[in-house]
Design a protein around this motif. Structure first.
Motif, short mmCIF file in Angstrom:
data_model
loop_
_atom_site.label_atom_id
_atom_site.label_comp_id
_atom_site.label_asym_id
_atom_site.label_seq_id
_atom_site.Cartn_x
_atom_site.Cartn_y
_atom_site.Cartn_z
N LEU A 15 0.93 -1.93 -8.24
CA LEU A 15 -0.16 -1.72 -9.19
C LEU A 15 0.27 -1.19 -10.54
N HIS A 16 1.38 -0.45 -10.62
CA HIS A 16 1.75 0.16 -11.89
C HIS A 16 2.45 -0.81 -12.83
N PHE A 17 2.77 -2.02 -12.37
CA PHE A 17 3.35 -3.02 -13.27
C PHE A 17 2.34 -3.33 -14.38
N ALA A 18 2.83 -3.72 -15.53
CA ALA A 18 1.96 -4.08 -16.65
C ALA A 18 1.07 -5.27 -16.31
N ASN A 19 1.46 -6.06 -15.32
CA ASN A 19 0.66 -7.24 -14.93
C ASN A 19 -0.76 -6.87 -14.54
N THR A 20 -0.97 -5.68 -13.97
CA THR A 20 -2.32 -5.28 -13.55
C THR A 20 -3.26 -5.23 -14.74
N ASP A 21 -2.86 -4.57 -15.80
CA ASP A 21 -3.71 -4.47 -16.98
C ASP A 21 -3.92 -5.83 -17.64
N LYS A 22 -2.86 -6.65 -17.67
CA LYS A 22 -2.99 -7.99 -18.24
C LYS A 22 -4.00 -8.82 -17.44
N PRO B 7 0.81 -1.22 0.00
CA PRO B 7 0.00 0.00 0.00
C PRO B 7 0.85 1.27 0.00
N THR B 8 1.93 1.28 0.79
CA THR B 8 2.79 2.46 0.82
C THR B 8 3.54 2.62 -0.49
N TYR B 9 4.02 1.51 -1.04
CA TYR B 9 4.68 1.54 -2.36
C TYR B 9 3.76 2.17 -3.39
N ASN B 10 2.51 1.72 -3.44
CA ASN B 10 1.56 2.23 -4.43
C ASN B 10 1.24 3.70 -4.21
N GLU B 11 1.21 4.10 -2.96
CA GLU B 11 0.97 5.51 -2.63
C GLU B 11 2.12 6.37 -3.11
N TRP B 12 3.35 5.93 -2.82
CA TRP B 12 4.53 6.68 -3.26
C TRP B 12 4.60 6.73 -4.78
N GLN B 13 4.35 5.59 -5.42
CA GLN B 13 4.44 5.53 -6.88
C GLN B 13 3.39 6.43 -7.54
N ALA B 14 2.17 6.44 -6.98
CA ALA B 14 1.09 7.27 -7.52
C ALA B 14 1.41 8.76 -7.38
N SER B 15 2.24 9.10 -6.40
CA SER B 15 2.62 10.51 -6.19
C SER B 15 3.70 10.95 -7.17
N MET C 123 6.82 9.31 -7.38
CA MET C 123 8.15 8.94 -6.92
C MET C 123 8.68 7.75 -7.71
N PRO C 124 9.86 7.88 -8.33
CA PRO C 124 10.43 6.73 -9.06
C PRO C 124 10.91 5.67 -8.10
N GLN C 125 10.96 4.44 -8.58
CA GLN C 125 11.39 3.33 -7.73
C GLN C 125 12.82 3.53 -7.23
N THR C 126 13.66 4.18 -8.06
CA THR C 126 15.03 4.42 -7.63
C THR C 126 15.10 5.31 -6.39
N LYS C 127 14.21 6.29 -6.30
CA LYS C 127 14.20 7.13 -5.10
C LYS C 127 13.69 6.34 -3.90
N MET C 128 12.68 5.50 -4.13
CA MET C 128 12.20 4.65 -3.03
C MET C 128 13.35 3.83 -2.46
N LYS C 129 14.13 3.23 -3.36
CA LYS C 129 15.24 2.39 -2.91
C LYS C 129 16.29 3.21 -2.17
#
Length: 301
Positions: A287-294, A153-161, A163-169
């Motif tokens: 959620l932003h992975f292409a797997n969601t749409d597939k 949930p926090t990952y998805n919140e950050w990503q929706a805002s 934030m790139p995954q590199t900054k998360m890391k």
């Protein structure tokens, strides 16, 4: 729009595909192997070996790979680090659709290096999950470490805002290292080695504005587990924590969640949506992975 083209080997393109797994789209132009869309940059890799970077961050993103290709061919000029007391930091879960990102910082004192090596410690990618489960508990008792788990949930919140995954890391690595440095005090490591996912300067740029940033003796190197066993230890513990998190999530949703981001993942995500609705994915997936749409297409949602 800025364009930048580099020539890449098949091995480098495979590394790029893995690195950008969470940003890959379904729509491919003629001759393309994959297209990844990041904030500020779109990367298109072609069968010819050319990789096109487009967008305001094109030059910086391309430089990441041209710089790494040079570093891969030149031995790291820090051989003395193999025998010092060091903190190693590594992460897992970034390319998995299901499950969190886990970062672990681990400390190995120089007098314990051979003992830790003799325990069978190596990069977690070279070990099966069964081996990780067998070896990690003893390792976790033998050395100081700190883990940080970024929930879905926090990952998805950050990503929706945005934030790139590199900054998360970067944030997670700094937090794990900060907690371990605090735990070890007044003892100070001779080096802090991060398994490189981004250039050192950009790593610290992402941390600007954070209250406590560990800067001294921090180095980022590709394949850092070959430099010091502390990085390999961190990768093993991180994988162990990730496997346990996946078990808990599987119990929570009532279905075994597969690792990775392949076709099996699409099928399980579709079943989850059919059973619990689309909202269940926020609790256990990126959620932003292409797997969601597939998965939505499979489930007709």
């Amino acid at each position: 729009m800025a364009n930048h083209v580099i020539k890449a080997t098949k091995m480098m393109i495979d590394e790029m595909r893995q690195h950008y797994a969470s940003y890959i789209t379904d729509h491919l132009p003629t001759g393309a192997l994959f297209v990844a869309k990041l904030a500020g940059c779109t990367i298109t890799a072609y069968r010819s070996g050319k990789v096109l970077f487009q967008g305001k961050e094109a030059e910086r993103e391309a430089a990441r790979w041209t710089n790494e290709s040079v570093k891969e061919s030149v031995p790291v000029q820090q051989p003395h680090w193999t025998a010092v007391s060091a903190i190693g930091s590594d992460e897992v879960g970034t390319g998995d659709y299901f499950g969190p990102i886990v970062v672990v910082a681990a400390y190995v004192a120089k007098e314990n290096i051979e003992t830790i090596k003799n325990m069978g410690v190596k990069d977690s990618k070279l070990l099966t999950d069964e081996a990780i489960r067998r070896l990690a508990p003893s390792l976790m008792k033998a050395i100081p470490y700190c883990s940080v788990v970024l929930s879905n949930p926090t990952y998805n919140e950050w990503q929706a805002s945005g934030m790139p995954q590199t900054k998360m890391k970067a944030l997670l690595h700094n937090e794990a290292i900060r907690k371990l440095v605090q735990q070890l005090a007044p003892l100070e490591p001779e080096a802090i080695l991060i398994d490189q996912f981004i250039e050192r300067d950009l790593y610290f740029r992402y941390l600007e504005g954070e209250k406590e940033v560990i800067c001294e003796r921090v180095y980022c190197y590709p394949k850092a587990e070959t430099i010091h066993v502390a990085v390999a230890a961190a990768s093993m513990i991180a994988r162990y924590v990730f496997l346990n998190e996946m078990e808990q999530l599987s119990k929570q949703v009532g279905m075994e969640l597969p690792k990775g981001a392949g076709e099996q993942v699409d099928q399980v995500a579709a079943k989850l949506m059919e059973t619990h609705g689309l909202s269940v994915l926020d609790t256990c997936a990126k959620l932003h992975f292409a797997n969601t749409d597939k998965a939505r297409r499979i489930a007709h949602i």
